[in-house]
Design a protein around this motif. Structure first.
Motif, PDB file in Angstrom:
ATOM      1  N   PHE A   1       0.793  -1.221   0.000  1.00 17.20           N
ATOM      2  CA  PHE A   1       0.000   0.000   0.000  1.00 17.20           C
ATOM      3  C   PHE A   1       0.834   1.283   0.000  1.00 17.20           C
ATOM      4  O   PHE A   1       0.585   2.175  -0.820  1.00 17.20           O
ATOM      5  N   PRO A   2       1.866   1.406   0.868  1.00  9.05           N
ATOM      6  CA  PRO A   2       2.647   2.658   0.846  1.00  9.05           C
ATOM      7  C   PRO A   2       3.256   2.944  -0.521  1.00  9.05           C
ATOM      8  O   PRO A   2       3.303   4.102  -0.950  1.00  9.05           O
ATOM      9  N   VAL A   3       3.703   1.910  -1.224  1.00 10.81           N
ATOM     10  CA  VAL A   3       4.305   2.118  -2.539  1.00 10.81           C
ATOM     11  C   VAL A   3       3.239   2.604  -3.514  1.00 10.81           C
ATOM     12  O   VAL A   3       3.453   3.555  -4.277  1.00 10.81           O
ATOM     13  N   TYR A   4       2.058   1.981  -3.444  1.00 13.85           N
ATOM     14  CA  TYR A   4       0.941   2.414  -4.284  1.00 13.85           C
ATOM     15  C   TYR A   4       0.601   3.869  -3.985  1.00 13.85           C
ATOM     16  O   TYR A   4       0.424   4.693  -4.882  1.00 13.85           O
ATOM     17  N   TRP A   5       0.533   4.181  -2.712  1.00 14.71           N
ATOM     18  CA  TRP A   5       0.186   5.539  -2.260  1.00 14.71           C
ATOM     19  C   TRP A   5       1.176   6.563  -2.810  1.00 14.71           C
ATOM     20  O   TRP A   5       0.798   7.653  -3.232  1.00 14.71           O
ATOM     21  N   LEU A   6       2.452   6.201  -2.812  1.00 14.19           N
ATOM     22  CA  LEU A   6       3.481   7.111  -3.330  1.00 14.19           C
ATOM     23  C   LEU A   6       3.205   7.443  -4.794  1.00 14.19           C
ATOM     24  O   LEU A   6       3.171   8.605  -5.193  1.00 14.19           O
ATOM     25  N   PHE A   7       2.993   6.394  -5.591  1.00 17.79           N
ATOM     26  CA  PHE A   7       2.770   6.613  -7.022  1.00 17.79           C
ATOM     27  C   PHE A   7       1.469   7.357  -7.268  1.00 17.79           C
ATOM     28  O   PHE A   7       1.412   8.292  -8.068  1.00 17.79           O
TER      29      PHE A   7
END
Lengths: 311, 277
Positions: free
Chosen positions: B24-30
């Motif tokens: 989720f954090p990686v998705y959120w970043l993008f």
């Protein structure tokens, strides 16, 4: 998909060495590295050691470095700020380490389990790479947005299950815990990969023998898997302790030690003392204290690197 | 013996949670980097934006400060990788293969190089800081290249020793009989044989030096700033600049992402091996 790592312990004792034949070339090969080691390690370390036993008024252009004995070290142990930073660093390191090991071992056991769908577990292993592409500085920034009290998604998700808003890094009481969570997110995949590699390289026979003897999965884990995995786990603990005590990047970009001093870990307080407030002698002494703290795990790692495991 | 079905379900649930929390954090970043401004200042947060924009990226890539930082990051990472690889593999090769008078000398030098891996960077930071000041190298790319080369040199030596010692002795012996000197042997035999090792090691060094933060933030002020320095200096919350912050972060992880996608095997090997040694 081969995403596991194998720990290879190497020994210089058995290097296939040749006799020196062309001395000229050997000198050419070694010279750049030799010069680099001298100017980048030998001289700076001696310089720093010298500074740690000196006093220096850096703001005075005529100020000279004067040797004055143990004074800087004495100051560290009477300085509450540095001592509490040391305590904070230890709390941070040890809690992160324990959680990373528990998650690391449990996930590694599951992704190597033959009872789960192989496609699923190899997908899990590929997804676990995700935090590894995020650099620590970026992770700090990213988690600041995730933790945001008003607009952050974490509080939103928690509100869905009825948990009220948490200030996370905005409150001194919860800030250190929030930093530990980021540490776990960022570096547990690494722990998982090493343990997975360790599990995959274990011999099959002890497991089969235990099966024949009718061991329960629980007994199997405590009596067979864990003892066999011991060398790998010891190496991980050593590596993690060393890296945890040296944590810097994401704490800098996420909290910069704040609020107050609630997340000011050792590296950050030494950094501020030396680079920001220019107390270079005091910072040098503090950095040698950190070096001494890391000496036991360092020596252990050094020994492990040179002694081939008997297996 | 098969585990009961509920244990299996528990395993799937646990792994699924781990993966969701990981991703989720990686998705959120993008996703934040391509959100409209109104969407990152909304309550509840917009998880799946209906509209997207690349204006954050356009704005950043058009700014001269960012262009300079991207260029600096590339110059520093590429030069330090090249230098550390060159010096490191030359040193590693001689230390693994040639007796320097006595085997003890080789061991001593290798251990000496390994020990540097164990120093906390902060112990070196203070003297480096004073040295850079004295030599007036503050805010220069040369300073960063010199430091990165020095920092990663021991890593290269240690990783490459592992690859060099596996070269079969006979190959080099026959080359020696043919009259090849050390340099010719290195260039014509050792380098081609250890291509994989050299690639894995360079990938690892390139990523580490691309992401290097503490020395960059200490030794640069304007001209030599690299991407991590700019990202790290978002610490002052002048309002919420999520769009800029996340877009810049995405730009800075792009090279690493490309490496991870196109050579996953090298990527993981490099990361884990680098940390283990």
């Amino acid at each position: 998909m081969q995403t596991e790592a194998r720990i290879r312990i190497q020994s210089v004792k058995k290097l296939p060495l040749f006799k020196m034949t062309d001395r000229k070339w050997a000198v050419v090969f070694l010279t750049p590295g030799f010069i680099l080691m001298l100017i980048a390690y030998v001289y700076p370390l001696l310089y720093s050691l010298y500074l740690s036993f000196s006093s220096w008024d850096i703001f005075n252009p005529d100020g000279k470095i004067k040797l004055q004995g143990m004074h800087n070290y004495y100051k560290i142990f009477t300085n509450d700020a540095l001592l509490s930073s040391l305590v904070r660093t230890s709390i941070f390191s040890f809690s992160a380490l324990v959680i990373q090991l528990v998650i690391g071992v449990s996930v590694a056991l599951l992704v190597t389990s033959e009872h789960l769908n192989q496609k699923f577990t190899s997908l899990v292993r590929a997804f676990l790479l995700a935090p590894m592409i995020i650099s620590p500085v970026v992770a700090g920034i990213l988690w600041r947005t995730l933790y945001n009290r008003e607009y952050g998604p974490i509080n939103y998700f928690l509100s869905l299950v009825g948990i009220s808003k948490n200030p996370w890094i905005a409150d001194p009481d919860t800030a250190l815990m929030s930093v530990i969570i980021v540490e776990i997110w960022l570096f547990t995949p690494f722990v998982i990969f090493i343990i997975t590699g360790g599990l995959l390289s274990l011999a099959k026979e002890p497991f089969e023998a235990a099966k024949v003897d009718g061991a329960t999965p629980w007994q199997m884990f405590w009596k067979v898997t864990l003892p066999l995995l011991r060398p790998v786990i010891l190496i991980i603990i050593t590596l993690r302790i060393m890296d945890l005590f040296k944590t810097f990047d994401y704490v800098y970009s996420m909290t910069y030690g704040g609020p107050g001093e609630s997340t000011e870990i050792l590296t950050l307080s030494i950094y501020k003392q030396g680079i920001k407030f220019l107390d270079v002698t005091g910072a040098a002494a503090a950095s040698w204290v950190l070096l001494l703290i890391l000496l036991p795990p360092s020596l252990y790692l050094l020994r492990k690197t040179f002694i081939r495991e008997g297996r | 013996m098969k585990p009961k079905w509920h244990w299996k379900v528990l395993g799937y649930v646990y792994l699924t949670i781990v993966i969701l929390v990981t991703l989720f954090p990686v998705y959120w970043l993008f996703v934040t980097s391509i959100k409209l401004q109104k969407d990152w200042l909304s309550r509840p947060p917009v998880i799946f934006p209906k509209q997207t924009t690349f204006s954050n990226f356009q704005k950043l890539l058009a700014s001269p400060e960012m262009q300079l930082a991207i260029k600096n990051s590339f110059v520093v990472a590429a030069s330090s990788t090249a230098l550390a690889m060159l010096f490191g593999s030359l040193t590693a090769y001689v230390l693994t293969k040639i007796v320097l008078g006595n085997r003890r000398v080789n061991e001593f030098l290798l251990i000496g190089i390994l020990i540097t891996r164990l120093f906390p960077f902060i112990t070196l930071l203070i003297p480096y800081f004073l040295m850079m000041r004295d030599f007036q190298l503050m805010d220069t790319l040369q300073a960063l290249i010199l430091i990165n080369t020095s920092v990663f040199f021991p890593f290269v030596v240690w990783l490459m020793v592992g690859f060099f010692e596996n070269i079969p002795r006979e190959i080099e012996e026959s080359a020696m009989i043919d009259g090849c000197n050390l340099w010719q042997r290195f260039l014509m035999i050792v380098v081609p044989i250890t291509k994989t090792g050299l690639s894995v090691t360079s990938i690892f060094i390139f990523i580490a030096s691309w992401n290097e933060f503490i020395y960059a933030i200490t030794f640069t002020t304007h001209q030599a700033k690299t991407l991590p320095v700019i990202i790290g200096s978002f610490i002052t919350d002048k309002g919420i600049q999520w769009g800029d912050m996340t877009a810049l972060s995405v730009i800075s992880i792009t090279p690493v992402l490309l490496i991870a996608i196109f050579s996953q095997k090298y990527f993981v090997r490099g990361l884990t091996m680098g940390a283990v040694k």
